[in-house]
Motif scaffolding. Sequence first.
Motif, mmCIF file in Angstrom:
data_model
loop_
_atom_site.group_PDB
_atom_site.id
_atom_site.type_symbol
_atom_site.label_atom_id
_atom_site.label_comp_id
_atom_site.label_asym_id
_atom_site.label_seq_id
_atom_site.Cartn_x
_atom_site.Cartn_y
_atom_site.Cartn_z
ATOM 1 N N CYS A 192 -7.295 -26.807 -28.034
ATOM 2 C CA CYS A 192 -8.818 -26.062 -28.174
ATOM 3 C C CYS A 192 -9.060 -25.716 -27.158
ATOM 4 C CB CYS A 192 -9.538 -27.144 -28.880
ATOM 5 S SG CYS A 192 -9.246 -27.407 -30.406
ATOM 6 N N VAL A 193 -8.577 -25.995 -25.737
ATOM 7 C CA VAL A 193 -8.979 -25.383 -24.350
ATOM 8 C C VAL A 193 -9.338 -23.686 -24.681
ATOM 9 C CG1 VAL A 193 -8.234 -24.781 -22.071
ATOM 10 C CG2 VAL A 193 -8.202 -26.878 -23.007
ATOM 11 N N GLY A 194 -10.314 -23.210 -24.037
ATOM 12 C CA GLY A 194 -10.618 -21.913 -24.205
ATOM 13 C C GLY A 194 -10.962 -21.165 -25.522
ATOM 14 N N ARG A 195 -11.170 -22.117 -26.286
ATOM 15 C CA ARG A 195 -11.472 -21.674 -27.722
ATOM 16 C C ARG A 195 -12.942 -21.950 -28.063
ATOM 17 N NH1 ARG A 195 -6.375 -22.797 -31.743
ATOM 18 N NH2 ARG A 195 -4.768 -21.716 -30.729
ATOM 19 N N ASP A 196 -13.697 -21.246 -28.884
ATOM 20 C CA ASP A 196 -15.032 -21.707 -29.219
ATOM 21 C C ASP A 196 -14.970 -22.413 -30.606
ATOM 22 O OD1 ASP A 196 -17.628 -21.688 -29.608
ATOM 23 O OD2 ASP A 196 -17.910 -19.956 -30.490
ATOM 24 N N GLU A 197 -14.328 -23.718 -30.504
ATOM 25 C CA GLU A 197 -14.295 -24.812 -31.430
ATOM 26 C C GLU A 197 -14.279 -25.967 -31.038
ATOM 27 O OE1 GLU A 197 -10.172 -25.180 -33.322
ATOM 28 O OE2 GLU A 197 -9.994 -23.365 -32.291
ATOM 29 N N VAL A 198 -14.763 -26.964 -32.084
ATOM 30 C CA VAL A 198 -14.777 -28.487 -31.645
ATOM 31 C C VAL A 198 -13.271 -29.129 -32.020
ATOM 32 C CG1 VAL A 198 -15.663 -30.569 -32.155
ATOM 33 C CG2 VAL A 198 -17.125 -28.521 -32.009
ATOM 34 N N ALA A 199 -12.597 -29.734 -31.130
ATOM 35 C CA ALA A 199 -11.411 -30.454 -31.382
ATOM 36 C C ALA A 199 -11.641 -31.592 -32.515
ATOM 37 C CB ALA A 199 -10.810 -30.672 -30.060
ATOM 38 N N GLU A 200 -10.850 -31.741 -33.438
ATOM 39 C CA GLU A 200 -10.930 -32.852 -34.113
ATOM 40 C C GLU A 200 -9.796 -33.665 -33.895
ATOM 41 O OE1 GLU A 200 -12.460 -32.953 -38.549
ATOM 42 O OE2 GLU A 200 -10.214 -33.107 -38.878
ATOM 43 N N TYR A 302 -3.982 -37.627 -15.505
ATOM 44 C CA TYR A 302 -3.070 -37.411 -16.560
ATOM 45 C C TYR A 302 -3.554 -36.095 -16.995
ATOM 46 C CZ TYR A 302 -1.761 -37.343 -21.453
ATOM 47 O OH TYR A 302 -0.985 -36.811 -22.589
ATOM 48 N N TRP A 303 -4.704 -35.670 -17.246
ATOM 49 C CA TRP A 303 -5.206 -34.372 -17.636
ATOM 50 C C TRP A 303 -4.975 -33.436 -16.818
ATOM 51 C CZ3 TRP A 303 -6.191 -32.072 -21.826
ATOM 52 C CH2 TRP A 303 -6.799 -30.681 -21.904
ATOM 53 N N ALA A 304 -4.834 -33.578 -15.711
ATOM 54 C CA ALA A 304 -4.526 -32.530 -14.657
ATOM 55 C C ALA A 304 -3.265 -32.096 -14.859
ATOM 56 C CB ALA A 304 -4.759 -33.072 -13.344
ATOM 57 N N ASP A 305 -2.188 -33.231 -15.382
ATOM 58 C CA ASP A 305 -0.784 -32.835 -15.666
ATOM 59 C C ASP A 305 -0.451 -32.138 -16.794
ATOM 60 O OD1 ASP A 305 1.925 -33.477 -14.784
ATOM 61 O OD2 ASP A 305 2.163 -34.857 -16.397
ATOM 62 N N VAL A 306 -1.424 -32.280 -17.923
ATOM 63 C CA VAL A 306 -1.016 -31.912 -19.209
ATOM 64 C C VAL A 306 -2.035 -30.526 -19.598
ATOM 65 C CG1 VAL A 306 -0.136 -33.957 -20.076
ATOM 66 C CG2 VAL A 306 -2.543 -33.228 -20.381
ATOM 67 N N ARG A 307 -3.059 -30.390 -18.934
ATOM 68 C CA ARG A 307 -3.826 -29.245 -19.352
ATOM 69 C C ARG A 307 -3.362 -28.009 -19.145
ATOM 70 N NH1 ARG A 307 -7.093 -30.440 -14.080
ATOM 71 N NH2 ARG A 307 -6.401 -28.516 -12.868
ATOM 72 N N PRO A 308 -3.654 -27.138 -20.355
ATOM 73 C CA PRO A 308 -2.599 -26.008 -20.222
ATOM 74 C C PRO A 308 -2.831 -25.348 -18.681
ATOM 75 C CG PRO A 308 -4.089 -25.994 -22.095
ATOM 76 C CD PRO A 308 -4.323 -27.212 -21.346
ATOM 77 N N SER A 309 -1.779 -24.381 -18.576
ATOM 78 C CA SER A 309 -1.891 -23.756 -17.093
ATOM 79 C C SER A 309 -2.672 -22.663 -16.992
ATOM 80 C CB SER A 309 -0.259 -23.086 -17.112
ATOM 81 O OG SER A 309 -0.206 -22.307 -15.905
ATOM 82 N N GLY A 310 -3.365 -22.645 -15.786
ATOM 83 C CA GLY A 310 -4.407 -21.611 -15.469
ATOM 84 C C GLY A 310 -5.947 -22.107 -15.800
ATOM 85 N N VAL A 311 -5.917 -23.258 -16.470
ATOM 86 C CA VAL A 311 -7.396 -23.846 -17.079
ATOM 87 C C VAL A 311 -7.761 -24.720 -15.964
ATOM 88 C CG1 VAL A 311 -8.560 -25.026 -18.720
ATOM 89 C CG2 VAL A 311 -6.777 -23.441 -19.276
ATOM 90 N N GLN A 312 -8.955 -24.466 -15.461
ATOM 91 C CA GLN A 312 -9.590 -25.231 -14.530
ATOM 92 C C GLN A 312 -10.099 -26.548 -15.164
ATOM 93 O OE1 GLN A 312 -9.640 -24.848 -11.046
ATOM 94 N NE2 GLN A 312 -8.338 -23.031 -11.638
ATOM 95 N N GLN A 313 -10.066 -27.714 -14.323
ATOM 96 C CA GLN A 313 -10.458 -28.858 -14.998
ATOM 97 C C GLN A 313 -12.270 -29.093 -14.675
ATOM 98 O OE1 GLN A 313 -8.783 -32.700 -13.781
ATOM 99 N NE2 GLN A 313 -10.613 -33.650 -13.523
ATOM 100 N N GLN A 314 -12.820 -29.312 -15.744
ATOM 101 C CA GLN A 314 -14.267 -29.021 -15.878
ATOM 102 C C GLN A 314 -14.737 -30.486 -16.848
ATOM 103 O OE1 GLN A 314 -15.718 -25.984 -18.233
ATOM 104 N NE2 GLN A 314 -13.706 -25.216 -18.298
ATOM 105 N N THR A 315 -15.929 -30.978 -16.432
ATOM 106 C CA THR A 315 -16.512 -31.987 -17.188
ATOM 107 C C THR A 315 -17.672 -31.628 -18.099
ATOM 108 O OG1 THR A 315 -17.830 -32.856 -15.414
ATOM 109 C CG2 THR A 315 -15.516 -33.799 -15.435
ATOM 110 N N ARG A 316 -17.967 -32.359 -19.049
ATOM 111 C CA ARG A 316 -19.495 -32.164 -19.894
ATOM 112 C C ARG A 316 -20.283 -33.079 -19.611
ATOM 113 N NH1 ARG A 316 -18.948 -33.107 -24.922
ATOM 114 N NH2 ARG A 316 -17.053 -34.389 -25.098
ATOM 115 N N ALA A 317 -21.421 -32.354 -19.467
ATOM 116 C CA ALA A 317 -22.538 -33.417 -19.007
ATOM 117 C C ALA A 317 -22.694 -34.289 -20.146
ATOM 118 C CB ALA A 317 -23.619 -32.592 -18.964
#
Length: 317
Positions: A192-200, A302-317
Motif C-alpha cells: 500500500c506504499v504510495g497508494r491512497d488507501e488504508v492497509a488492512e 527491518y522496515w528499511a530493509d523491506v520497504r519498496p525501493s525508492g520509497v523514503q522512510q517516514q513516520t505518521r504523527a
Amino acid sequence: MAPEGSVLVLGGHGFVGRHVCAAFAQRGRRVIVAGRRPSPRPSQYPFVRMDLAMLSAAELAAELERLRPGIVINTVGSIWGRSAEEMWAAAALPTQRLISALSSLSFRPRLVHLGSVLEYGHVAPGTTVGPHTVPRPDTAYGRAKLAATETAVRAMRSGAVDGMVLRLANIAGPGAPAISLLGQVAERLAACVGRDEVAEVRLSPLSAYRDYVDVRDAAEAVIAAAFATEHVGVIVDIGRGEAIPVRSLVDLLIKLSGVPARVVEQGSKPLVPDWLQLDIRPAMRLLGWRPRRTIAESVRDYWADVRPSGVQQQTRA
C-alpha cells in the motif's frame, strides 16, 4: 583460548545464519556456509552442500574431516507450518546426526547449538524462565528443538563434544522472514506504499507478551559462546530480559512505515495471554554479553530493509 580455523555455519543462508556469518567475517574469520542448496542471493562465503536431514552420521563426519573447521555453528531447525513428523525430521534428527558425527571426529571443533525459547512451553504471566526452569514444550516445534538441545548437552557434558547451547528468544531485525509477525505486517504495508488507501492487516490475536532480541545482538552472542571455551555443556538464554506486548511491535512498524493501516485481529483471544521473558543474567556473567539494540532500532532497520525501493522512510504523527 579462541578456537583456530574456519567457521562452519550450518544453515548460514537463513535469517540468523546470515548475520552470524557476517559477524564472524567482520572479525577476520574465514566463514564457510553449509546448507541444502546455494543461496539465490550473491554471497561472499564459500558454500558446501550439506543436507543434515539426508546425510548419515558417517557421511557427515567424513565431510567434517575434509573441512576441519575450528568452530561449528548449528542454526538449522527453524521451521514452521509442518506436521509433527516433518518437524521432528527437520528440527531434531539433523542435530542428532550432527552430534553423532562430531563425536567421532579425529579433532574437536567448538560447537554452538542454537535452541529456541519455545522449548520451555507455556509459563505463567510474570514468570522469568532460565536455567532453573524445567522445559515443558507444548508444540511439535518446541518438542523437536528440545530433543536436539538435550542431545547436544548430553554429548557436551560427557566430553564427546566441545561446545554450548544458546536458547534464542524471538528474533527481530533486518532480514526477518516473511512468515514472521513483522513479515506478515510488512507485506501488507509495502503493498500500500504510495497508494491512497488504508492497509488492512489481518492477524491472529495480538495478546501475547514476548521477549524479542535483535538478530545482530544474537549473532554477537553466538561469537561470545564460540570463544568462551571454558564453558562446556552450558545452556544460556539470549534475549532482552523483558516481555513486551507483540501488539506494540505491530503498531511501531505501522508508524515507521507511514502507511495508514487498520489491524484486524481474527479469532478468539486466550483467557490467559501467552508470556515469555528470559533470564539473561547468565549470558552477561558467562559470556560478557548483553543486548545493545533497542526494539525500536530492530523494527526501524527491518522496515528499511523491506520497504519498496525508492520509497523514503517516514513516520505518521
